[in-house]
Design a protein around this motif. Structure first.
Motif, PDB file in Angstrom:
ATOM      1  N   ALA A 173      35.879  47.244  45.207  1.00 51.44           N
ATOM      2  CA  ALA A 173      36.620  45.989  45.049  1.00 51.44           C
ATOM      3  C   ALA A 173      36.650  45.587  43.578  1.00 51.44           C
ATOM      4  CB  ALA A 173      35.969  44.884  45.871  1.00 51.44           C
ATOM      5  N   ALA A 174      37.688  44.846  43.217  1.00 44.97           N
ATOM      6  CA  ALA A 174      37.845  44.424  41.827  1.00 44.97           C
ATOM      7  C   ALA A 174      38.230  42.955  41.751  1.00 44.97           C
ATOM      8  CB  ALA A 174      38.922  45.266  41.135  1.00 44.97           C
ATOM      9  N   ILE A 175      37.829  42.317  40.665  1.00 47.16           N
ATOM     10  CA  ILE A 175      38.155  40.903  40.479  1.00 47.16           C
ATOM     11  C   ILE A 175      39.663  40.701  40.420  1.00 47.16           C
ATOM     12  CG2 ILE A 175      38.023  38.967  38.857  1.00 47.16           C
ATOM     13  CD1 ILE A 175      35.167  39.872  38.194  1.00 47.16           C
ATOM     14  N   ASN A 176      40.380  41.599  39.719  1.00 44.06           N
ATOM     15  CA  ASN A 176      41.838  41.431  39.658  1.00 44.06           C
ATOM     16  C   ASN A 176      42.489  41.666  41.016  1.00 44.06           C
ATOM     17  OD1 ASN A 176      41.695  44.216  39.831  1.00 44.06           O
ATOM     18  ND2 ASN A 176      42.553  44.594  37.787  1.00 44.06           N
ATOM     19  N   GLY A 177      41.814  42.405  41.892  1.00 43.70           N
ATOM     20  CA  GLY A 177      42.297  42.552  43.261  1.00 43.70           C
ATOM     21  C   GLY A 177      42.162  41.235  44.016  1.00 43.70           C
ATOM     22  N   ILE A 178      41.076  40.522  43.765  1.00 37.67           N
ATOM     23  CA  ILE A 178      40.853  39.224  44.409  1.00 37.67           C
ATOM     24  C   ILE A 178      41.864  38.204  43.916  1.00 37.67           C
ATOM     25  CG2 ILE A 178      39.234  37.294  44.642  1.00 37.67           C
ATOM     26  CD1 ILE A 178      36.952  39.382  44.421  1.00 37.67           C
ATOM     27  N   THR A 179      42.049  38.140  42.596  1.00 38.65           N
ATOM     28  CA  THR A 179      42.984  37.158  42.057  1.00 38.65           C
ATOM     29  C   THR A 179      44.424  37.477  42.472  1.00 38.65           C
ATOM     30  OG1 THR A 179      43.104  38.404  39.972  1.00 38.65           O
ATOM     31  CG2 THR A 179      41.512  36.600  40.096  1.00 38.65           C
ATOM     32  N   GLY A 180      44.755  38.767  42.550  1.00 42.61           N
ATOM     33  CA  GLY A 180      46.092  39.149  42.992  1.00 42.61           C
ATOM     34  C   GLY A 180      46.356  38.700  44.418  1.00 42.61           C
ATOM     35  N   ARG A 181      45.374  38.901  45.289  1.00 43.45           N
ATOM     36  CA  ARG A 181      45.514  38.472  46.689  1.00 43.45           C
ATOM     37  C   ARG A 181      45.593  36.952  46.798  1.00 43.45           C
ATOM     38  NH1 ARG A 181      43.685  42.642  50.455  1.00 43.45           N
ATOM     39  NH2 ARG A 181      42.789  44.421  49.343  1.00 43.45           N
ATOM     40  N   ALA A 182      44.837  36.264  45.928  1.00 42.43           N
ATOM     41  CA  ALA A 182      44.809  34.804  45.976  1.00 42.43           C
ATOM     42  C   ALA A 182      46.008  34.171  45.292  1.00 42.43           C
ATOM     43  CB  ALA A 182      43.520  34.291  45.324  1.00 42.43           C
TER      44      ALA A 182
END
Length: 204
Positions: A41-50
Motif C-alpha cells: 500500500a502507498a500513501i498516494n494510493g490512499i489520497t488518490g482513493r480519497a
C-alpha cells in the motif's frame, strides 16, 4: 472521531469538514490496505482513493504506519459499536450471543477488508492488534459476569470464556463472512449459539 488519532495529537479535526475529510482518508486507507496489504500500500494510493491532495494526508497523519494504526483502532471501534447496537435490548444472554454473532457475520460480509487489516496488524502494529482483541474481551467479560449475576449462565472464569467465545466468532466470521456465504448470518448464529448453550453431548 478523535479516538482514531494518536492520543494527544494536535491534528484532531475541529470542524465538520475536517472530520469528513478524515473519514474519507480512513475509508480510502481501508480499501488500499485491504486490497494491497500494508507493505504494498502507498500513501498516494490512499489520497488518490480519497480524492484529496498529498498535503492533506499529512495534515492528519505523519506516516503510513500512523494511518494504519488509526485504521485498526477505527475498525475495532466500529465493529464493537455495530455489535453493541445489534444486541441492545436483548432479552437474555443467549439472545445477546445470537444477535451479536449474526451482526458480526453481516458486518464482515460488508467489510471483508477487516480480516486482512486486523491480521496484518499483528506484524505491523502488535500493540494495536492486541488492544483490538483486549477491548472486545474486556467488554465481553463484563457482560458475561453481569449475566452470571442475573442467574442466566453459570459462574466461573468469565475472562477465559470471553476469549473462547471471541475465538469462535473470529473463525465463524472467517468461514461464513469472508470465505463463503452459503449460510445466512442468522443460520450461522443459530448453529453457533446452539453449540455454546447446548454443547455436543447427545441429549435423551
Amino acid at each position: 472521531m478523535s479516538e482514531v488519532l494518536t492520543p494527544g495529537s494536535d491534528r484532531t479535526p475541529r470542524t465538520e469538514r475536517g472530520r469528513k475529510t478524515l473519514r474519507r482518508l480512513l475509508e480510502a486507507a481501508a480499501q488500499e490496505f485491504g486490497e494491497k496489504g500494508y507493505y504494498q500500500a502507498a500513501i498516494n494510493g490512499i489520497t488518490g482513493r480519497a480524492g484529496v491532495a498529498l498535503g492533506t494526508f499529512y495534515t492528519y497523519f505523519e506516516s503510513k504506519e500512523e494511518v494504519f494504526r488509526a485504521l485498526v483502532r477505527d475498525m475495532s471501534r466500529r465493529t464493537r459499536q455495530h455489535v453493541a447496537e445489534a444486541v441492545h435490548g436483548a432479552t437474555s444472554r443467549r439472545d445477546a450471543e445470537r444477535k451479536g454473532l449474526e451482526a458480526f457475520i453481516a458486518f464482515t460480509r460488508e467489510h471483508p477488508e477487516l480480516y486482512r487489516i486486523i491480521e496484518e496488524a499483528q506484524f505491523v502494529a502488535q500493540d494495536a492488534y492486541r488492544d483490538h482483541y483486549r477491548s472486545f474481551a474486556d467488554g465481553y467479560s463484563r457482560n458475561l459476569s453481569a449475566a452470571a449475576e442475573r442467574g442466566e449462565i453459570r459462574g466461573g472464569n468469565q475472562e477465559a470464556r470471553a476469549w473462547a467465545l471471541i475465538g469462535i466468532s473470529v473463525f465463524m466470521g472467517m468461514r461464513y463472512g469472508l470465505w463463503s456465504d452459503d449460510l445466512t448470518p442468522a443460520e450461522v448464529a443459530d448453529a453457533t449459539v446452539n453449540l455454546i448453550f447446548e454443547g455436543l453431548e447427545r441429549r435423551s
